[in-house]
Design a protein around this motif. Sequence first.
Motif, PDB file in Angstrom:
ATOM      1  N   HIS A 166      10.821  17.783   3.526  1.00  0.00           N
ATOM      2  CA  HIS A 166      11.306  17.559   2.194  1.00  0.00           C
ATOM      3  C   HIS A 166      10.436  16.278   1.572  1.00  0.00           C
ATOM      4  CE1 HIS A 166      14.512  20.182   2.462  1.00  0.00           C
ATOM      5  NE2 HIS A 166      14.925  19.689   3.635  1.00  0.00           N
ATOM      6  N   VAL A 167       9.209  16.094   1.848  1.00  0.00           N
ATOM      7  CA  VAL A 167       8.618  14.636   1.381  1.00  0.00           C
ATOM      8  C   VAL A 167       7.152  14.909   1.467  1.00  0.00           C
ATOM      9  CG1 VAL A 167      10.168  12.911   1.875  1.00  0.00           C
ATOM     10  CG2 VAL A 167       8.515  13.535   3.625  1.00  0.00           C
ATOM     11  N   HIS A 168       6.307  14.040   0.623  1.00  0.00           N
ATOM     12  CA  HIS A 168       4.943  14.226   0.651  1.00  0.00           C
ATOM     13  C   HIS A 168       4.433  12.759   0.648  1.00  0.00           C
ATOM     14  CE1 HIS A 168       5.147  18.391  -0.542  1.00  0.00           C
ATOM     15  NE2 HIS A 168       5.910  18.134  -1.350  1.00  0.00           N
ATOM     16  N   GLY A 169       2.922  12.779   0.837  1.00  0.00           N
ATOM     17  CA  GLY A 169       2.566  11.179   0.556  1.00  0.00           C
ATOM     18  C   GLY A 169       2.762  10.424   1.928  1.00  0.00           C
ATOM     19  N   PRO A 178      12.195   6.499  -4.903  1.00  0.00           N
ATOM     20  CA  PRO A 178      13.568   6.889  -4.873  1.00  0.00           C
ATOM     21  C   PRO A 178      13.853   8.277  -3.776  1.00  0.00           C
ATOM     22  CG  PRO A 178      13.419   6.404  -7.141  1.00  0.00           C
ATOM     23  CD  PRO A 178      12.026   6.447  -6.199  1.00  0.00           C
ATOM     24  N   ALA A 179      12.655   9.097  -3.869  1.00  0.00           N
ATOM     25  CA  ALA A 179      12.796  10.201  -2.861  1.00  0.00           C
ATOM     26  C   ALA A 179      12.619  10.010  -1.618  1.00  0.00           C
ATOM     27  CB  ALA A 179      11.806  11.202  -3.383  1.00  0.00           C
ATOM     28  N   ASP A 180      11.700   8.838  -1.280  1.00  0.00           N
ATOM     29  CA  ASP A 180      11.456   8.492   0.186  1.00  0.00           C
ATOM     30  C   ASP A 180      12.747   7.813   0.622  1.00  0.00           C
ATOM     31  OD1 ASP A 180       8.605   8.832   0.113  1.00  0.00           O
ATOM     32  OD2 ASP A 180       8.180   6.745  -0.521  1.00  0.00           O
ATOM     33  N   ARG A 181      13.301   6.865  -0.202  1.00  0.00           N
ATOM     34  CA  ARG A 181      14.732   6.168   0.397  1.00  0.00           C
ATOM     35  C   ARG A 181      15.628   7.347   0.599  1.00  0.00           C
ATOM     36  NH1 ARG A 181      12.597   2.904  -3.617  1.00  0.00           N
ATOM     37  NH2 ARG A 181      12.241   0.720  -2.772  1.00  0.00           N
ATOM     38  N   PHE A 210       3.844   9.499   7.762  1.00  0.00           N
ATOM     39  CA  PHE A 210       4.862   8.810   8.841  1.00  0.00           C
ATOM     40  C   PHE A 210       5.748   9.465   9.446  1.00  0.00           C
ATOM     41  CE2 PHE A 210       8.449   6.350   9.908  1.00  0.00           C
ATOM     42  CZ  PHE A 210       8.049   5.420  10.834  1.00  0.00           C
ATOM     43  N   LEU A 211       6.377  10.460   9.224  1.00  0.00           N
ATOM     44  CA  LEU A 211       7.263  11.384   9.758  1.00  0.00           C
ATOM     45  C   LEU A 211       6.571  12.316  10.540  1.00  0.00           C
ATOM     46  CD1 LEU A 211       9.898  12.025   7.037  1.00  0.00           C
ATOM     47  CD2 LEU A 211      10.196  10.706   9.035  1.00  0.00           C
ATOM     48  N   GLY A 212       5.020  12.862  10.116  1.00  0.00           N
ATOM     49  CA  GLY A 212       4.612  14.049  10.940  1.00  0.00           C
ATOM     50  C   GLY A 212       3.906  13.026  12.118  1.00  0.00           C
ATOM     51  N   ALA A 213       3.299  12.012  12.126  1.00  0.00           N
ATOM     52  CA  ALA A 213       3.034  11.180  13.403  1.00  0.00           C
ATOM     53  C   ALA A 213       4.311  10.945  14.151  1.00  0.00           C
ATOM     54  CB  ALA A 213       2.405   9.763  12.758  1.00  0.00           C
ATOM     55  N   ALA A 214       5.529  10.657  13.770  1.00  0.00           N
ATOM     56  CA  ALA A 214       6.477  10.552  14.601  1.00  0.00           C
ATOM     57  C   ALA A 214       6.880  11.788  15.270  1.00  0.00           C
ATOM     58  CB  ALA A 214       7.832  10.052  13.712  1.00  0.00           C
ATOM     59  N   ALA A 215       6.903  12.778  14.531  1.00  0.00           N
ATOM     60  CA  ALA A 215       7.272  14.125  14.988  1.00  0.00           C
ATOM     61  C   ALA A 215       6.137  14.387  16.171  1.00  0.00           C
ATOM     62  CB  ALA A 215       7.251  15.389  14.030  1.00  0.00           C
ATOM     63  N   THR A 216       5.013  14.163  16.003  1.00  0.00           N
ATOM     64  CA  THR A 216       3.916  14.510  17.058  1.00  0.00           C
ATOM     65  C   THR A 216       4.183  13.543  18.162  1.00  0.00           C
ATOM     66  OG1 THR A 216       2.228  14.956  15.379  1.00  0.00           O
ATOM     67  CG2 THR A 216       1.349  14.443  17.366  1.00  0.00           C
ATOM     68  N   ARG A 238       0.963  -1.126  -0.148  1.00  0.00           N
ATOM     69  CA  ARG A 238      -0.145   0.081  -0.112  1.00  0.00           C
ATOM     70  C   ARG A 238       0.942   1.524  -0.094  1.00  0.00           C
ATOM     71  NH1 ARG A 238      -3.665  -0.214   4.766  1.00  0.00           N
ATOM     72  NH2 ARG A 238      -2.058  -1.514   5.810  1.00  0.00           N
ATOM     73  N   TRP A 239       2.033   1.088   0.557  1.00  0.00           N
ATOM     74  CA  TRP A 239       3.192   2.054   0.404  1.00  0.00           C
ATOM     75  C   TRP A 239       4.040   1.738  -0.525  1.00  0.00           C
ATOM     76  CZ3 TRP A 239       5.776   4.163   5.240  1.00  0.00           C
ATOM     77  CH2 TRP A 239       6.955   5.188   5.076  1.00  0.00           C
TER      78      TRP A 239
END
Length: 151
Positions: free
Chosen positions: A75-78, A27-30, A83-89, A22-23
């Motif tokens: 630096h990312v979307h999607g 290459p940008a994610d990596r 995931f990073l937003g939830a981690a930051a929270t 589903r995810w």
Amino acid sequence: MDIRGVIEELVEEAERQIRDRRWVLTPADRTVAAKAAADLHAAVGTPESQQTLPEVDRLEHLREALAAVAIALAHVHGRLAWFLGAAATALMPVLHWRALPAEHGPTFGAVPPTLQQYTDAEDAIRRLHSTLAGIATADTSRERHDRPDKT
């Protein structure tokens, strides 16, 4: 739930989404995941190295880790951004921690964390690091072989 527990749930969900395709990692994610993983490792090293530090340094390192997550998020979307937003929270409590005495004045709501809270937050950062490092190096050869050739 503590920071470590929330991060663990996020990591499990991310791993499940990647496994279930589903995810689909780009290459940008990596690239972003690799940089964030390196920054997290630099901020919060081994448990032994952190536990020997004064609390003010441990807190500084945790704040550096949160900053690394926020910079990666910019630096990312999607799905990686989500995931990073939830981690930051999940890591936000470290912004309300203080390692210095109040010295008879207001602290803007900052509170001294327990040693266990430091350890839990550091462990959460290490778990986040390992997941981002895994994203950075994920093998996509199976994914490429499973897709029909569009030529």
